[in-house]
Design a protein around this motif. Structure first.
Motif, PDB file in Angstrom:
ATOM      1  N   ALA A 110       0.828  -1.334   0.038  1.00 27.35           N
ATOM      2  CA  ALA A 110       0.097   0.005  -0.127  1.00 27.35           C
ATOM      3  C   ALA A 110       0.657   1.243   0.048  1.00 27.35           C
ATOM      4  CB  ALA A 110      -0.882   0.146   1.358  1.00 27.35           C
ATOM      5  N   LEU A 111       2.006   1.143   0.711  1.00 24.60           N
ATOM      6  CA  LEU A 111       2.856   2.300   0.545  1.00 24.60           C
ATOM      7  C   LEU A 111       3.772   2.505  -0.742  1.00 24.60           C
ATOM      8  CD1 LEU A 111       4.377   1.869   4.263  1.00 24.60           C
ATOM      9  CD2 LEU A 111       2.889   3.941   3.464  1.00 24.60           C
ATOM     10  N   GLU A 112       4.027   1.645  -1.444  1.00 19.23           N
ATOM     11  CA  GLU A 112       4.989   1.309  -2.624  1.00 19.23           C
ATOM     12  C   GLU A 112       4.722   2.432  -3.355  1.00 19.23           C
ATOM     13  OE1 GLU A 112       7.757   0.736  -5.406  1.00 19.23           O
ATOM     14  OE2 GLU A 112       7.656   0.050  -3.309  1.00 19.23           O
ATOM     15  N   PRO A 113       3.248   2.631  -3.988  1.00 21.80           N
ATOM     16  CA  PRO A 113       3.061   3.680  -4.922  1.00 21.80           C
ATOM     17  C   PRO A 113       3.530   5.104  -4.433  1.00 21.80           C
ATOM     18  CG  PRO A 113       1.026   2.099  -4.611  1.00 21.80           C
ATOM     19  CD  PRO A 113       2.158   1.903  -3.538  1.00 21.80           C
ATOM     20  N   HIS A 114       3.317   5.337  -3.147  1.00 28.76           N
ATOM     21  CA  HIS A 114       3.814   6.746  -2.553  1.00 28.76           C
ATOM     22  C   HIS A 114       5.296   7.076  -2.052  1.00 28.76           C
ATOM     23  CE1 HIS A 114      -0.660   6.835  -2.297  1.00 28.76           C
ATOM     24  NE2 HIS A 114      -0.736   5.872  -1.971  1.00 28.76           N
ATOM     25  N   ALA A 115       6.101   5.697  -2.304  1.00 30.88           N
ATOM     26  CA  ALA A 115       7.526   5.832  -1.739  1.00 30.88           C
ATOM     27  C   ALA A 115       8.156   7.029  -2.418  1.00 30.88           C
ATOM     28  CB  ALA A 115       8.123   4.493  -2.029  1.00 30.88           C
ATOM     29  N   ASP A 116       8.187   7.213  -3.780  1.00 30.83           N
ATOM     30  CA  ASP A 116       8.879   8.295  -4.273  1.00 30.83           C
ATOM     31  C   ASP A 116       8.465   9.517  -3.828  1.00 30.83           C
ATOM     32  OD1 ASP A 116      10.645   9.067  -6.609  1.00 30.83           O
ATOM     33  OD2 ASP A 116       9.022   9.978  -7.337  1.00 30.83           O
ATOM     34  N   THR A 117       7.005   9.863  -3.941  1.00 27.88           N
ATOM     35  CA  THR A 117       6.518  11.323  -3.269  1.00 27.88           C
ATOM     36  C   THR A 117       7.092  11.448  -1.892  1.00 27.88           C
ATOM     37  OG1 THR A 117       4.735  10.894  -4.506  1.00 27.88           O
ATOM     38  CG2 THR A 117       4.558  12.465  -2.903  1.00 27.88           C
ATOM     39  N   MET A 118       7.019  10.402  -0.993  1.00 28.79           N
ATOM     40  CA  MET A 118       7.451  10.525   0.536  1.00 28.79           C
ATOM     41  C   MET A 118       8.666  10.653   0.584  1.00 28.79           C
ATOM     42  SD  MET A 118       5.358   7.631   1.985  1.00 28.79           S
ATOM     43  CE  MET A 118       3.542   7.439   2.517  1.00 28.79           C
ATOM     44  N   PHE A 119       9.551  10.330  -0.569  1.00 25.30           N
ATOM     45  CA  PHE A 119      11.193  10.371  -0.426  1.00 25.30           C
ATOM     46  C   PHE A 119      11.256  11.772  -0.832  1.00 25.30           C
ATOM     47  CE2 PHE A 119      15.274  10.508  -2.474  1.00 25.30           C
ATOM     48  CZ  PHE A 119      15.955  10.177  -1.314  1.00 25.30           C
ATOM     49  N   ARG A 120      10.589  12.364  -1.643  1.00 26.85           N
ATOM     50  CA  ARG A 120      11.005  13.671  -2.187  1.00 26.85           C
ATOM     51  C   ARG A 120      10.350  14.795  -1.292  1.00 26.85           C
ATOM     52  NH1 ARG A 120      12.825  13.397  -7.404  1.00 26.85           N
ATOM     53  NH2 ARG A 120      12.233  11.316  -8.549  1.00 26.85           N
ATOM     54  N   GLN A 121       9.364  14.581  -0.580  1.00 25.99           N
ATOM     55  CA  GLN A 121       8.748  15.688   0.339  1.00 25.99           C
ATOM     56  C   GLN A 121       9.222  15.327   1.656  1.00 25.99           C
ATOM     57  OE1 GLN A 121       4.642  15.611  -0.423  1.00 25.99           O
ATOM     58  NE2 GLN A 121       4.774  16.316  -2.332  1.00 25.99           N
ATOM     59  N   ARG A 122      10.179  15.891   2.137  1.00 23.39           N
ATOM     60  CA  ARG A 122      10.904  15.673   3.373  1.00 23.39           C
ATOM     61  C   ARG A 122       9.690  16.182   4.526  1.00 23.39           C
ATOM     62  NH1 ARG A 122      16.998  15.960   3.029  1.00 23.39           N
ATOM     63  NH2 ARG A 122      17.252  15.888   0.710  1.00 23.39           N
ATOM     64  N   ARG A 123       8.995  17.018   4.405  1.00 27.62           N
ATOM     65  CA  ARG A 123       8.093  17.329   5.347  1.00 27.62           C
ATOM     66  C   ARG A 123       6.755  17.119   4.766  1.00 27.62           C
ATOM     67  NH1 ARG A 123      11.154  20.671   8.918  1.00 27.62           N
ATOM     68  NH2 ARG A 123      13.055  21.504   7.772  1.00 27.62           N
ATOM     69  N   GLY A 124       6.497  16.197   4.071  1.00 23.47           N
ATOM     70  CA  GLY A 124       5.053  15.739   3.621  1.00 23.47           C
ATOM     71  C   GLY A 124       4.308  15.069   4.699  1.00 23.47           C
ATOM     72  N   ARG A 125       2.844  15.080   4.396  1.00 18.12           N
ATOM     73  CA  ARG A 125       1.934  14.303   5.227  1.00 18.12           C
ATOM     74  C   ARG A 125       0.993  13.679   4.363  1.00 18.12           C
ATOM     75  NH1 ARG A 125       0.377  17.352  10.398  1.00 18.12           N
ATOM     76  NH2 ARG A 125       2.324  18.312  11.105  1.00 18.12           N
ATOM     77  N   TRP A 126       0.443  12.280   4.952  1.00 17.74           N
ATOM     78  CA  TRP A 126      -0.315  11.770   4.223  1.00 17.74           C
ATOM     79  C   TRP A 126      -1.286  11.224   5.026  1.00 17.74           C
ATOM     80  CZ3 TRP A 126       4.825  11.859   3.653  1.00 17.74           C
ATOM     81  CH2 TRP A 126       5.404  12.531   2.295  1.00 17.74           C
TER      82      TRP A 126
END
Length: 104
Positions: free
Chosen positions: A24-40
Motif C-alpha cells: 500500500a505504501l509502494e506507490p507513494h514511496a517516491d513522493t514520500m522520499f522527495r517531500q521531506r516534510r510531507g503528510r499523508w
C-alpha cells in the motif's frame, strides 16, 4: 455492572512492516522520499502484538505493542478532505463526553 479498572499503559508501535502494508505504501514511496516534510492521510488498522507487564518490583509502566496490519493512503485531495473530516468527527465523538456535543 462495575466499570473495568483503567490501566495507564504505554502504547508502542511495532516497526515490522507487513507485506500488505508495504504494498500500500509502494506507490507513494517516491513522493514520500522527495517531500521531506510531507503528510499523508490514511485509514489504518492496528493489531495487538504484545502485552508487556512489568514485575512488581520494576518501576516501569505496563505497555501494549501494536502493529499496522492494513493501510490505505488517500489517493488525492478530495479523499484527503473526506478522511480529515472523518478524523475530526471521530475526535469530537471521543472528546465530547460530558459536553453539549456528547453522543447518546
Amino acid at each position: 455492572m462495575s466499570q473495568p479498572i483503567r490501566i495507564d499503559a504505554d502504547v508502542k508501535l511495532d516497526s515490522k512492516v507487513l507485506t500488505d502494508v508495504a504494498e500500500a505504501l509502494e506507490p507513494h514511496a517516491d513522493t514520500m522520499f522527495r517531500q521531506r516534510r510531507g503528510r499523508w492521510v490514511a485509514v489504518v488498522e492496528l493489531a495487538h502484538v504484545e502485552r508487556i507487564e512489568p514485575g512488581p518490583d520494576e518501576d516501569k509502566a505496563p505497555a501494549v505493542k501494536v502493529r499496522v496490519t492494513s493501510l490505505e493512503i488517500a489517493p488525492n485531495a478530495s479523499w484527503e478532505n473526506t478522511l480529515r473530516q472523518l478524523m475530526k468527527d471521530l475526535y469530537q465523538r471521543r472528546t465530547s463526553d460530558g459536553t453539549l456535543d456528547a453522543v447518546a
